[in-house]
Motif scaffolding. Structure first.
Motif, PDB file in Angstrom:
ATOM      1  N   GLY A  43      21.914 -17.838 -13.613  1.00 18.26           N
ATOM      2  CA  GLY A  43      22.204 -16.531 -13.032  1.00 18.26           C
ATOM      3  C   GLY A  43      21.760 -16.347 -11.596  1.00 18.26           C
ATOM      4  N   ARG A  44      21.393 -17.416 -10.911  1.00 22.70           N
ATOM      5  CA  ARG A  44      20.960 -17.287  -9.520  1.00 22.70           C
ATOM      6  C   ARG A  44      22.083 -17.738  -8.601  1.00 22.70           C
ATOM      7  NH1 ARG A  44      15.660 -19.314 -11.548  1.00 22.70           N
ATOM      8  NH2 ARG A  44      16.543 -21.371 -11.347  1.00 22.70           N
ATOM      9  N   ILE A  45      22.214 -17.049  -7.497  1.00 23.96           N
ATOM     10  CA  ILE A  45      23.231 -17.385  -6.507  1.00 23.96           C
ATOM     11  C   ILE A  45      22.506 -17.595  -5.187  1.00 23.96           C
ATOM     12  CG2 ILE A  45      25.297 -16.569  -5.316  1.00 23.96           C
ATOM     13  CD1 ILE A  45      25.861 -14.851  -7.767  1.00 23.96           C
ATOM     14  N   GLY A  46      22.967 -18.535  -4.385  1.00 23.98           N
ATOM     15  CA  GLY A  46      22.315 -18.843  -3.123  1.00 23.98           C
ATOM     16  C   GLY A  46      22.503 -17.752  -2.091  1.00 23.98           C
ATOM     17  N   GLY A  47      21.767 -17.853  -1.019  1.00 19.66           N
ATOM     18  CA  GLY A  47      21.882 -16.910   0.085  1.00 19.66           C
ATOM     19  C   GLY A  47      20.617 -16.083   0.263  1.00 19.66           C
ATOM     20  N   ARG A  48      20.553 -15.460   1.428  1.00 14.75           N
ATOM     21  CA  ARG A  48      19.389 -14.636   1.736  1.00 14.75           C
ATOM     22  C   ARG A  48      19.549 -13.250   1.153  1.00 14.75           C
ATOM     23  NH1 ARG A  48      17.236 -15.826   7.662  1.00 14.75           N
ATOM     24  NH2 ARG A  48      15.804 -14.259   6.892  1.00 14.75           N
ATOM     25  N   ARG A  49      18.414 -12.612   0.921  1.00 14.57           N
ATOM     26  CA  ARG A  49      18.445 -11.213   0.511  1.00 14.57           C
ATOM     27  C   ARG A  49      18.833 -10.369   1.718  1.00 14.57           C
ATOM     28  NH1 ARG A  49      12.737 -10.372  -2.036  1.00 14.57           N
ATOM     29  NH2 ARG A  49      12.498 -12.581  -2.349  1.00 14.57           N
ATOM     30  N   PRO A  50      19.521  -9.251   1.495  1.00 16.89           N
ATOM     31  CA  PRO A  50      19.881  -8.402   2.627  1.00 16.89           C
ATOM     32  C   PRO A  50      18.649  -7.776   3.279  1.00 16.89           C
ATOM     33  CG  PRO A  50      20.623  -7.437   0.548  1.00 16.89           C
ATOM     34  CD  PRO A  50      20.055  -8.783   0.235  1.00 16.89           C
ATOM     35  N   LYS A  51      18.722  -7.562   4.588  1.00 14.43           N
ATOM     36  CA  LYS A  51      17.620  -6.956   5.318  1.00 14.43           C
ATOM     37  C   LYS A  51      17.397  -5.515   4.887  1.00 14.43           C
ATOM     38  CE  LYS A  51      16.164  -9.858   8.508  1.00 14.43           C
ATOM     39  NZ  LYS A  51      14.797 -10.122   8.811  1.00 14.43           N
ATOM     40  N   LEU A  52      18.495  -4.828   4.566  1.00 17.31           N
ATOM     41  CA  LEU A  52      18.407  -3.426   4.164  1.00 17.31           C
ATOM     42  C   LEU A  52      18.976  -3.255   2.767  1.00 17.31           C
ATOM     43  CD1 LEU A  52      19.743  -1.575   7.327  1.00 17.31           C
ATOM     44  CD2 LEU A  52      17.459  -1.443   6.402  1.00 17.31           C
ATOM     45  N   PRO A  53      18.378  -2.409   1.970  1.00 14.68           N
ATOM     46  CA  PRO A  53      19.014  -2.075   0.700  1.00 14.68           C
ATOM     47  C   PRO A  53      20.359  -1.387   0.964  1.00 14.68           C
ATOM     48  CG  PRO A  53      16.744  -1.285   0.756  1.00 14.68           C
ATOM     49  CD  PRO A  53      17.080  -1.780   2.121  1.00 14.68           C
ATOM     50  N   THR A  54      21.225  -1.368  -0.008  1.00 11.44           N
ATOM     51  CA  THR A  54      22.572  -0.844   0.166  1.00 11.44           C
ATOM     52  C   THR A  54      22.564   0.592   0.686  1.00 11.44           C
ATOM     53  OG1 THR A  54      23.316  -2.259  -1.623  1.00 11.44           O
ATOM     54  CG2 THR A  54      24.775  -0.482  -0.988  1.00 11.44           C
ATOM     55  N   LEU A  55      21.754   1.443   0.104  1.00 10.61           N
ATOM     56  CA  LEU A  55      21.730   2.850   0.523  1.00 10.61           C
ATOM     57  C   LEU A  55      21.238   3.009   1.952  1.00 10.61           C
ATOM     58  CD1 LEU A  55      20.408   4.587  -2.701  1.00 10.61           C
ATOM     59  CD2 LEU A  55      22.737   4.564  -1.801  1.00 10.61           C
ATOM     60  N   ALA A  56      20.254   2.229   2.349  1.00  8.36           N
ATOM     61  CA  ALA A  56      19.738   2.309   3.714  1.00  8.36           C
ATOM     62  C   ALA A  56      20.793   1.824   4.708  1.00  8.36           C
ATOM     63  CB  ALA A  56      18.465   1.495   3.861  1.00  8.36           C
ATOM     64  N   GLY A  57      21.534   0.783   4.349  1.00 14.31           N
ATOM     65  CA  GLY A  57      22.606   0.299   5.216  1.00 14.31           C
ATOM     66  C   GLY A  57      23.700   1.329   5.384  1.00 14.31           C
ATOM     67  N   GLU A  58      24.044   1.997   4.292  1.00 14.77           N
ATOM     68  CA  GLU A  58      25.060   3.045   4.366  1.00 14.77           C
ATOM     69  C   GLU A  58      24.578   4.206   5.232  1.00 14.77           C
ATOM     70  OE1 GLU A  58      25.820   4.034   0.304  1.00 14.77           O
ATOM     71  OE2 GLU A  58      26.909   2.160  -0.063  1.00 14.77           O
ATOM     72  N   GLU A  59      23.311   4.547   5.131  1.00 15.33           N
ATOM     73  CA  GLU A  59      22.759   5.636   5.940  1.00 15.33           C
ATOM     74  C   GLU A  59      22.740   5.253   7.418  1.00 15.33           C
ATOM     75  OE1 GLU A  59      21.415   9.176   7.159  1.00 15.33           O
ATOM     76  OE2 GLU A  59      22.121   8.695   5.154  1.00 15.33           O
ATOM     77  N   LEU A  60      22.415   3.998   7.720  1.00 16.93           N
ATOM     78  CA  LEU A  60      22.435   3.535   9.114  1.00 16.93           C
ATOM     79  C   LEU A  60      23.845   3.658   9.673  1.00 16.93           C
ATOM     80  CD1 LEU A  60      20.597   0.607  10.667  1.00 16.93           C
ATOM     81  CD2 LEU A  60      23.020   0.790  11.065  1.00 16.93           C
TER      82      LEU A  60
END
Length: 60
Positions: free
Chosen positions: A11-28
């Protein structure tokens, strides 16, 4: 099992975690579009590099 081959099985997928959570990105995005903040000021307020804010705006 170990190694990258078993990651999808576990159940793991490669890649980095996002810098901002989804809600914070939407607010930005919303705050820049509504011209409450400039891109640079919004990046400082949300604690990300200005290039991360620019990348986030380009994804929309």
């Amino acid at each position: 099992m170990s190694g990258r081959g078993c990651d999808p099985v576990e159940g793991r997928i490669g890649g980095r975690r996002p810098k901002l959570p989804t809600l914070a990105g939407e607010e930005l995005i919303r705050s820049v579009r509504e011209e409450r903040y400039s891109m640079a000021k919004a990046a400082r307020l949300f604690g990300v590099h200005p290039s991360a804010a620019t990348w986030l705006m380009a994804q929309v």
